[in-house]
Design an enzyme around this catalytic site. Structure first.
Site, mmCIF file in Angstrom:
data_model
loop_
_atom_site.group_PDB
_atom_site.id
_atom_site.type_symbol
_atom_site.label_atom_id
_atom_site.label_comp_id
_atom_site.label_asym_id
_atom_site.label_seq_id
_atom_site.Cartn_x
_atom_site.Cartn_y
_atom_site.Cartn_z
ATOM 1 N N ASN A 143 0.475 5.750 -0.288
ATOM 2 C CA ASN A 143 -0.406 6.914 -0.397
ATOM 3 C C ASN A 143 0.432 8.158 -0.162
ATOM 4 O O ASN A 143 1.176 8.240 0.823
ATOM 5 C CB ASN A 143 -1.519 6.828 0.662
ATOM 6 C CG ASN A 143 -2.353 8.097 0.737
ATOM 7 O OD1 ASN A 143 -1.961 9.075 1.381
ATOM 8 N ND2 ASN A 143 -3.502 8.079 0.097
ATOM 9 N N TYR A 144 0.340 9.116 -1.092
ATOM 10 C CA TYR A 144 1.025 10.401 -0.915
ATOM 11 C C TYR A 144 0.061 11.508 -1.296
ATOM 12 O O TYR A 144 -0.609 11.433 -2.329
ATOM 13 C CB TYR A 144 2.318 10.444 -1.747
ATOM 14 C CG TYR A 144 3.343 9.476 -1.197
ATOM 15 C CD1 TYR A 144 4.085 9.808 -0.062
ATOM 16 C CD2 TYR A 144 3.516 8.217 -1.759
ATOM 17 C CE1 TYR A 144 4.982 8.905 0.489
ATOM 18 C CE2 TYR A 144 4.415 7.309 -1.220
ATOM 19 C CZ TYR A 144 5.142 7.659 -0.088
ATOM 20 O OH TYR A 144 6.021 6.760 0.473
ATOM 21 N N ARG A 145 -0.015 12.532 -0.459
ATOM 22 C CA ARG A 145 -1.074 13.528 -0.612
ATOM 23 C C ARG A 145 -0.608 14.917 -0.182
ATOM 24 O O ARG A 145 0.332 15.061 0.613
ATOM 25 C CB ARG A 145 -2.299 13.112 0.195
ATOM 26 C CG ARG A 145 -1.995 12.908 1.676
ATOM 27 C CD ARG A 145 -3.100 12.167 2.411
ATOM 28 N NE ARG A 145 -2.756 11.958 3.817
ATOM 29 C CZ ARG A 145 -2.060 10.937 4.272
ATOM 30 N NH1 ARG A 145 -1.619 10.019 3.424
ATOM 31 N NH2 ARG A 145 -1.790 10.816 5.551
ATOM 32 N N HIS B 191 0.865 -1.183 0.000
ATOM 33 C CA HIS B 191 0.000 0.000 0.000
ATOM 34 C C HIS B 191 0.896 1.225 0.000
ATOM 35 O O HIS B 191 1.924 1.271 0.683
ATOM 36 C CB HIS B 191 -0.884 0.015 1.246
ATOM 37 C CG HIS B 191 -1.396 1.398 1.592
ATOM 38 N ND1 HIS B 191 -0.819 2.174 2.581
ATOM 39 C CD2 HIS B 191 -2.411 2.136 1.076
ATOM 40 C CE1 HIS B 191 -1.474 3.330 2.664
ATOM 41 N NE2 HIS B 191 -2.432 3.331 1.763
ATOM 42 N N GLY C 155 -20.239 14.249 -1.848
ATOM 43 C CA GLY C 155 -19.962 13.879 -3.228
ATOM 44 C C GLY C 155 -18.898 12.813 -3.363
ATOM 45 O O GLY C 155 -18.361 12.624 -4.448
ATOM 46 N N GLU D 100 -16.922 3.874 -4.687
ATOM 47 C CA GLU D 100 -16.216 2.810 -5.400
ATOM 48 C C GLU D 100 -14.709 3.035 -5.360
ATOM 49 O O GLU D 100 -13.929 2.092 -5.193
ATOM 50 C CB GLU D 100 -16.693 2.739 -6.852
ATOM 51 C CG GLU D 100 -18.088 2.162 -7.026
ATOM 52 C CD GLU D 100 -18.159 0.680 -6.706
ATOM 53 O OE1 GLU D 100 -17.119 -0.002 -6.802
ATOM 54 O OE2 GLU D 100 -19.253 0.199 -6.344
#
Length: 393
Positions: A193-195, A191, A344, A348
């Site tokens: 994740n970079y944000r 896994h 909003g 999915e």
């Protein structure tokens, strides 16, 4: 374009060479990942109008999986804006990771590309492989969204120490998130994740920060794999600050703690959040280096194990461990919670991280001293794989 392919091929082969040199695995058949990184997502660019816009743009987007979320003209006009830099980085990383994973699949198995828009502002690109020979489910998702922070998200941020003003708070968030669930139990799940996040206060001031990390979740423990994975992440961190790896490694062990089970989700990696020092540009460069370390840290492990033999019992253990993965993501994961709280939200894409199949068995416990038991011991007692010493965040 040919030059870029050659460069990427060299980088991929170099990572495989490093793995062989450091750990000297015997009987391993590692094949080059760069030779097959010829894009398969180019169907998204079939529209003549879009190609014309790309030709006029100063920013090269031809290898992306789909059109950027932000209008290309706006990106071209604001090249030094951190929002532009982050969007282009995650678009680039999405394409490179997708092509590297496709190279490990059977010919004809490619990512389904789903570009979506959010009525409240922004959108994303979700790329998914399901039922592949190598990857049972692989998702690489980017999102670039904006709007006003919902109350639940504001509360969550304040609980982490963010000082946010009252009233409507405009925000911008851009990130890449990926979870790769392999078919073979001998191949670990990864896994990353970079944000990047911005919040605009009522007085016009802007708060910004970066977050992210990369972590490994094996089903069967291979100590050489674990050391190699951590070494690759440490080298990425050390290019910027030698205190980063031990600090963010400890943070990762703490964050991915399935508290009600008393065990970690996997063998860790690095994790950080709310990072806003030493400067915006230097922090961005650090995040970019970490993102670029994903392929060399993981693909050699896929190549090493994807053809390993396994049987019914190994498959059942894999499904049980995936159940633990689901528990963490739905109960504790901060990104999942933020996504579900956001108006909003595209569920999915948020739930893309969940495996295609998983299992929960009542009161299951592996036999003492078995391979499964060996993994569980490490999950309950995180190990200092590289001897860097204990650290606290």
């Amino acid at each position: 374009m040919f030059q870029n392919i050659c460069i990427k091929s060299f980088q991929a082969v170099s990572s495989v060479t490093l793995y062989r040199h450091v750990f000297k695995n015997k009987g391993t058949r590692l094949r080059h990942i760069g030779a097959a990184i010829l894009s398969s997502g180019m169907a998204a660019y079939a529209a003549t109008k879009y190609k014309a816009e790309m030709a006029k743009a100063e920013i090269d987007t031809v290898n992306f999986m789909a059109a950027p979320i932000t209008d290309i003209k706006k990106l071209s006009q604001n090249p030094n804006d951190m929002k532009t830099k982050m969007e282009l980085l995650i678009m680039k990383m999405q394409a490179e990771v997708c092509h590297a994973l496709e190279a490990e699949e059977d010919e004809g198995t490619t990512f389904h590309v789903d570009r979506w828009e959010r009525p409240e502002g922004g959108g994303g690109i979700t790329c998914v492989i399901q039922d592949g020979r190598t990857f049972e489910k692989a998702g690489v998702n980017i999102s670039v969204v904006q709007g006003h922070l919902p109350p639940a998200a504001v509360q969550q941020m304040r609980a982490r120490g963010k000082i946010l003003q009252e009233g409507p708070l405009p925000f911008f968030a851009a990130g890449i998130s990926s979870v790769i669930h392999p078919r073979n139990p001998m191949v670990p799940t990864v896994h990353f994740n970079y944000r990047y996040f911005e919040v605009k206060n009522a007085d016009g001031s802007v708060q910004w920060w970066f977050g992210g990390g990369t972590d490994l979740t094996p089903y069967y423990l291979d100590e050489d794999d674990s050391k190699y994975f951590h070494l690759t992440l440490k080298e990425a961190c050390d290019k910027h600050d030698k205190t980063y790896y031990p600090k963010f490694k400890a943070w990762c062990d703490d964050y991915f703690h399935v508290k009600h089970r008393g065990e970690r989700r996997g063998i860790g990696g690095i994790f950080f959040d709310d990072l806003d020092t030493p400067s915006q540009e230097k922090t961005f460069n650090f995040v970019r280096t970490c993102a670029e370390s994903v392929i060399p840290s993981y693909i050699p492990l896929v190549q090493k194990h994807k053809d390993d033999p396994y049987g019914y019992s190994e498959r059942q253990w894999q499904l049980l461990r995936r159940g633990r993965y689901v528990e963490f993501n739905l109960i504790y994961d901060r990104g999942t919670k933020f996504g579900l709280y956001t108006p909003g939200a595209r569920y999915e894409s948020i739930l893309m991280s969940l495996p295609l199949t998983a299992k929960w068995e009542y009161m299951h416990m592996p036999s003492p001293h078995s391979k499964e038991w060996k993994l569980l011991e490490v999950l309950k007692n995180p190990r200092d794989w590289l001897g860097t010493g204990n650290a606290t965040k």
